[in-house]
Structure formats: structure tokens, C-alpha cells
Motif scaffolding. Sequence first.
Motif, PDB file in Angstrom:
ATOM      1  N   TYR A 167      43.395  26.996  32.767  1.00 53.33           N
ATOM      2  CA  TYR A 167      44.012  28.319  32.653  1.00 53.33           C
ATOM      3  C   TYR A 167      45.296  28.362  33.465  1.00 53.33           C
ATOM      4  N   LEU A 207      45.252  29.830  28.032  1.00 54.49           N
ATOM      5  CA  LEU A 207      44.040  29.032  28.163  1.00 54.49           C
ATOM      6  C   LEU A 207      44.159  27.794  27.288  1.00 54.49           C
ATOM      7  N   TYR A 248      38.579  34.699  31.196  1.00 51.21           N
ATOM      8  CA  TYR A 248      40.008  34.786  31.490  1.00 51.21           C
ATOM      9  C   TYR A 248      40.757  35.804  30.632  1.00 51.21           C
TER      10      TYR A 248
END
Length: 245
Positions: free
Chosen positions: A41, A48, A87
Motif C-alpha cells: 500500500y 494498493l 485500506y
Amino acid sequence: MTTVMNRLALARDISGLAAMPGIETSVHGIAAVCDPLGALYLPDAGLLVVSDLHLEKGAAFARRGMMLPPYDTLATLTVLAAVISRYNPKLVISLGDNFHDRIGSKHLPENFRALIVEMARGREWIWINGNHDPDGIVDLPGTSADEMHYAGLTFRHEPKNGLQSGEIAGHLHPSATVRRREKSVRRPCFATDGARLLMPAFGVMSGGLDLGHQAMKGLFDKALLVAHLLGKDRIYSVRYGNLWG
């Protein structure tokens, strides 16, 4: 190698996954986090990266008369969904060998296709073409490309020969071995010397190639090379000179 069951257990426990520490690193001066599930990330870009999903590997083998347990695609997508949930990236880049063969995306069952559509909702998705799937994807969100230049980095499937600054690549499925209490433990790993980074294979049925293999020769400054190994519950960072074997 991290087992399918370990990866699925981590993916199912989202709260536990969120508590697991990633390892901060940098590639060509750009901050990145190596996630314990095998994704990278880039926080400044909201990006990502995963590599070598090898979706529908079991189906590809079945088409050739070799029967494998048909659970790999669901397992890999389950882990991928957990990482995306963690994320919430603006952009996902999958670095090639997204499917195990040329027709994998065309014949992807609708329930798996729906999972990918849901994961891609509200974000960009780039499928980098790999040697297993050079023709791109069929009827999935996102776009295909041979490589991509973004956020000061180059994303491609196969690493170029020699030292390359700013490259993030897959293909070689790097792994490394450490010696612990008279036992050797081999794990997939992120491999980086700070200039380039090679991604571990994200697919749950994908093997690994040791960092000492001939195919890795000349790709890194070994004095700076670090392997970030995927453990059961965390990342273990080991300098190349301290690896076993």
C-alpha cells in the motif's frame, strides 16, 4: 509457505487484520507499507498493489485433465477483499498473471465476477498483463495495460534485467528461508533494496522462488537487499546476508 488456511483465517477476522502491523518501507523514495497478507500500500497515492493472483488456477488445471481442489479463486478473492477493506484504496493495480491462463477471465463463474465488481466499486482498477494472461481481462471492471507509470514508479509484471530504480514488479514469486531453532522456515516475501521491489505472489496456490535463485541474479544491490517475509501474524524483515541457504 503461508498456508491457505492461515490466509483465510486472517482475512475472515477483519478486526484482527486491522491490528496486525505492516512494515513500512520505501521504494525510490516513496513511502509504502508491506501488508502481512501480501499486498503493498502506497498511502500518499491511495494505491494498493497485488501481484500474481493466478485466479482460476484449479479450473485451468482441470481443463488439462489434472484435478486440484476448486477453492483457490474464492480463497484468493476472500483475502483480497480483506485487504481492500483495510485500506479502502483509490486505485488497485494487479501486476499480471491475474488469471492462470488466457481464458480464465472469460470463463470466470458469475459469483466470482460479482465479487470483483463489488471490490472495484468506487475505485480505479488496473490489470497489468502477465505471461499467463497476456491478452488482458474480459468483462471485468478496470483496464488492462502492459505496464503503468504512476506516482513516480513503474509497475510491470516481469522485472527488467539489471538494477532498476522505481520498479515494482511480480512474476518471480520471491521467497526466502530463515533458520529458527534448528528448523528452516520458508516464506513468501517482499524483496527490496530501496530502489526496486518485487512482490510476493498473492494467489493462495502459488509457489515461490528463492531469492538466491539464478533468476534473481543482478536484480538487487545485495548489500541493501531486505526480505520482508509473510509470517502467520506479522511481517518478519531479514537482511539478505542473514537468510539461510
